[in-house]
Every structure is written in C-alpha cells, then in structure tokens.
Design a protein around this motif. Structure first.
Motif, mmCIF file in Angstrom:
data_model
loop_
_atom_site.group_PDB
_atom_site.id
_atom_site.type_symbol
_atom_site.label_atom_id
_atom_site.label_comp_id
_atom_site.label_asym_id
_atom_site.label_seq_id
_atom_site.Cartn_x
_atom_site.Cartn_y
_atom_site.Cartn_z
ATOM 1 N N ILE A 188 0.821 -1.200 0.000
ATOM 2 C CA ILE A 188 0.000 0.000 0.000
ATOM 3 C C ILE A 188 0.859 1.257 0.000
ATOM 4 N N ASP A 191 -3.495 0.537 -9.678
ATOM 5 C CA ASP A 191 -4.907 0.207 -9.544
ATOM 6 C C ASP A 191 -5.703 1.334 -10.189
ATOM 7 N N TYR A 245 -9.294 3.282 -10.820
ATOM 8 C CA TYR A 245 -10.642 3.496 -10.307
ATOM 9 C C TYR A 245 -11.291 4.598 -11.127
ATOM 10 N N PRO A 271 -12.073 6.501 -5.408
ATOM 11 C CA PRO A 271 -11.916 5.085 -5.068
ATOM 12 C C PRO A 271 -12.883 4.627 -3.986
ATOM 13 N N SER A 310 -15.501 -2.365 0.406
ATOM 14 C CA SER A 310 -14.668 -1.527 -0.458
ATOM 15 C C SER A 310 -13.223 -2.000 -0.395
ATOM 16 N N LYS A 311 -12.691 -2.415 -1.525
ATOM 17 C CA LYS A 311 -11.312 -2.909 -1.567
ATOM 18 C C LYS A 311 -10.290 -1.826 -1.206
ATOM 19 N N PRO A 312 -10.395 -0.604 -1.776
ATOM 20 C CA PRO A 312 -9.437 0.441 -1.399
ATOM 21 C C PRO A 312 -9.466 0.754 0.094
ATOM 22 N N GLU A 317 -7.852 -2.171 2.158
ATOM 23 C CA GLU A 317 -6.384 -2.168 2.090
ATOM 24 C C GLU A 317 -5.806 -1.034 2.934
ATOM 25 N N ALA A 318 -6.448 0.138 2.874
ATOM 26 C CA ALA A 318 -5.963 1.279 3.639
ATOM 27 C C ALA A 318 -6.096 1.031 5.139
ATOM 28 N N TYR A 329 -3.505 8.635 2.978
ATOM 29 C CA TYR A 329 -4.552 8.267 2.009
ATOM 30 C C TYR A 329 -5.527 9.436 1.825
ATOM 31 N N LEU A 387 -9.000 8.868 0.343
ATOM 32 C CA LEU A 387 -9.970 8.127 1.147
ATOM 33 C C LEU A 387 -10.405 8.902 2.382
#
Length: 400
Positions: free
Chosen positions: A23, A52, A54, A58, A94-96, A99-100, A121, A124
């Motif tokens: 990340i 990645d 989006y 994201p 939510s994948k993002p 991961e965050a 991030y 996000l």
C-alpha cells in the motif's frame, strides 16, 4: 495497492532484485525487513500497468459515511482502537478502504498516531477528518470527535443527495426529450414524409418545417454533438483557471431559482464545517482556513479568507460578510451574537440546522416546480412533431 521495485541483499550475501505489491513505501520496507533482507532501495513503479485503476473516487461517499459511523459506534462500545480498525477492515466491501485500513492498523500497532497513518490516504480520508482526529488524539476526545465527524458527514451526504437529485432531474428529463425528438425526426418523420411526397399534395407549413428539420438532422447530426463536446471540454479547461472558475461559481449562485438553492447548500456546508472545527477547539484562524478549503464555491471561499485577515487585525469575523450579496443577514447576525457571547460554535450550528432544513424544503419545491415545466416542454415538442404528421393525413383522408 501499488507496485514497488526493490534491490536487497540476502543473509548469504546475494544481491536480488524484484517487485512487491504494497500500500505504501513504508509497508513495503516492513515486508522486506520481515523477509530478513537488507534493503538497499525501494522505488514505486509509476507505469500505468502497475497502478490500480478506479473510475472517479476510489471510495463512494455512502461507504465512507457508513465506515465513519461504524468506527464511532465501535469506539463508543469500548473497543480498542486497533481492534476497531481491524474489525472495520474485515467488514467493509470496499477494496481500497480495506487495504488502507489494514495498513493503518499495522502502523498504529507500531506506535504511529491514527491521524498520521490516515494522512497517507488523502483520496480516502479528507483533510478535515484527519485534522479533527489529530485534535481528538491531542485532547483525549477521539470518541467524541469521531461521533461528531460521523454526524457531520452524514449531514453533508444528505445535502449532497438533495442537491444532486434536484439538479439531476431536469437534466434527465431534458436528455429524455432530446432522445425522443431525435428518434422521431430520424426514424418516424421520414417514413411519413415519403408517403406525403408520393401523394403530391400541398403540405401544411408545420409539416414542411418538421420535414426540413428532419432532413437537416439526418445529414448534419454531428453539428449537435460537436458543440456539446466542445462545451464540456471548454468548461473543464476554464475550471483550471482560478479567475474563470471564480466567475463560474459566481454565475452558479445567480442562476434564477437554482442559484438560491445552491447558495443555501453551500452556506449549510460552510456553517456546519466551521461549527464542528470550533467546537473541537481548533483555533479560529485555522478553522477558517480549513473551512475555506472544504467549501467548494470560490466566492464564499474568498470571503472566508478575508474574514481570517480581518480577525488577524482584531476586527469582527462578520465584517467582510457585511454587505456581500452571498451572505444573508441571518448568518451575519448569528455570528455577531456568537462572537459577543463566546458561543460562536453553537450559533453556527443553529444556522447550519436552519439551512439544512431550507435545503430540503427548497429541493422539494424545486422538483415540484421543474416537473410540470419539463413535462409540458416534452409534451410540446412531441406534440408539435405529431401534429405535423396528423394534419396532412386528415387532408388526405378528406381528399379521398
């Protein structure tokens, strides 16, 4: 998730190179260290193939609001900070965000503060949220700050939904009317046009006009698409220039009916943000700076910046707002009362609640006003085309 190229040495002295998905650069270094490697270099691969992708943001705002409310609830329930973050990472779709949060939890375990971990991030976690969390950590009121931020973003989301619904409706109806009109002119009208021509009768003026326009659309349809594309490109380009963007924001506030609605939405966001920051003990000058960055309209942003300068000179916060057309007397009076009584955050909160309610009422009124207008417009366009076909048909029937 990004891809990093690394160069390292193994325990037996062998130099190796490779790629690693992680990340952040710091997390990549941590993973390589856990592999008992002596790391020489770690660099991100900026190639398009390693990123990645989006479309848009994201993280959807709805998912963000839900995450923040859940975070606040877990902290209020007495869970530890790391436990709460781990639980949220497991639950989110939510994948993002997942991961965050996993990386944020990892860094918090290592002693990094939550605000610093989230600051990595920006797509996000907004600047306002990070700053408020930092304030909560310093003051020991993280739970209260999270609850306040969850409520704040829920209100912002509701206002945004109201504005989006009110402004999207006429666009959808207008697009629908355009599609129907083009369909009739391109596919239906030519059929009847050929039929009328075969009879050799003199056609009414309304029919001649529609048939001529139908032929024009079939031959030069691209003339309708290219201006729209050029307008979109020009609009996006103009927004990049501060002065032009300022005039566009000013124009949006002066559009009849819709402008007043947008103005209320902007002022609701401004007062909510400023109230939340002051209530969290953020210094007033810093609160104004953050609010000016959060408010999307440059006209309001400029006045807030002037208010900050006025405060530095020892003047009233409301002075630059007096006489400015974008700020109603209600806001100015409430700010003055708040400054005099020392309850500025409370006064701003009351104003925010008032405008929040007015935005909802204005949204309903706007939709109720636009709906019949758009329906009449759609019926008028379609009716005009239908009449151009029906009138000569009656003439033909009478001839027979």
């Amino acid at each position: 998730m990004a891809t990093y190229a690394y160069k390292a040495k193994t325990q037996d002295g062998k130099i190796i190179k490779g790629k690693l998905e992680s990340i952040t650069k710091r997390s990549a270094l941590n993973e390589l260290s856990q592999m008992n490697l002596i790391v020489y270099n770690v660099e991100p691969l900026n190639s398009f193939l390693y990123k990645d992708i989006y479309i848009g943001s994201p993280l959807k705002q709805k998912d963000f609001v839900l995450f923040l409310r859940q975070f606040s609830t877990l902290m209020k329930a007495g869970l530890l900070l790391v436990e709460s973050i781990d639980l949220l990472a497991d639950q989110t779709d939510s994948k993002p965000l997942k991961e965050a949060l996993e990386q944020v939890a990892s860094e918090v375990k290592e002693g990094v503060s939550l605000s610093v971990a989230m600051e990595q991030y920006p797509k996000l976690f907004p600047e306002l949220l990070v700053q408020m969390i930092n304030t909560g950590e310093v003051s020991g009121q993280l739970e209260e700050v999270l609850d306040r931020m969850a409520t704040y973003y829920e209100k912002q989301f509701r206002i945004k939904q109201k504005v989006s619904t009110a402004l999207t409706y006429p666009v959808v109806i207008a697009s629908f009317a355009m599609i129907i009109t083009i369909f009739l002119l391109v596919f239906i009208v030519p059929i009847f046009g050929d039929m009328f021509t075969s009879f050799g009768e003199e056609l009414p003026l309304i029919t001649k006009v529609v048939l001529s326009f139908s032929e024009f659309v079939q031959q030069f349809w691209w003339l309708f698409i290219i201006p729209i594309i050029l307008l979109i490109i020009a609009f996006n380009q103009f927004k990049k220039y501060e002065k032009t963007a300022y005039y566009l924001d000013q124009l949006s506030l002066k559009i009849p009916i819709i402008g007043n609605f947008i103005q209320k939405a902007v002022l609701a966001r401004m007062t909510q943000t400023l109230s939340s920051l002051i209530n969290s003990s953020v210094p007033i000058l810093e609160a104004l700076e953050v609010t000016s960055n959060v408010v999307s309209n440059r006209v309001v942003k400029e006045v807030l910046e002037e208010s900050g300068k006025a405060l530095e000179k020892g003047e009233s916060l409301a002075k630059p707002m007096e006489g400015h057309w974008v700020f109603p007397p209600l806001i100015i009076q409430m700010i003055r009362v708040g400054e005099s009584s020392g309850a500025l955050d409370e006064m701003l909160k009351r104003v925010a609640d008032i405008y929040d309610q007015e935005v909802e009422e204005a949204s309903d009124k706007l939709q109720s006003l636009i709906e019949p207008v758009m329906i009449i417009l759609l019926a008028g366009i379609v009716g005009f085309i239908v009449m151009s076909i029906v009138i000569p048909m009656f003439s033909l029937f009478e001839a027979f």
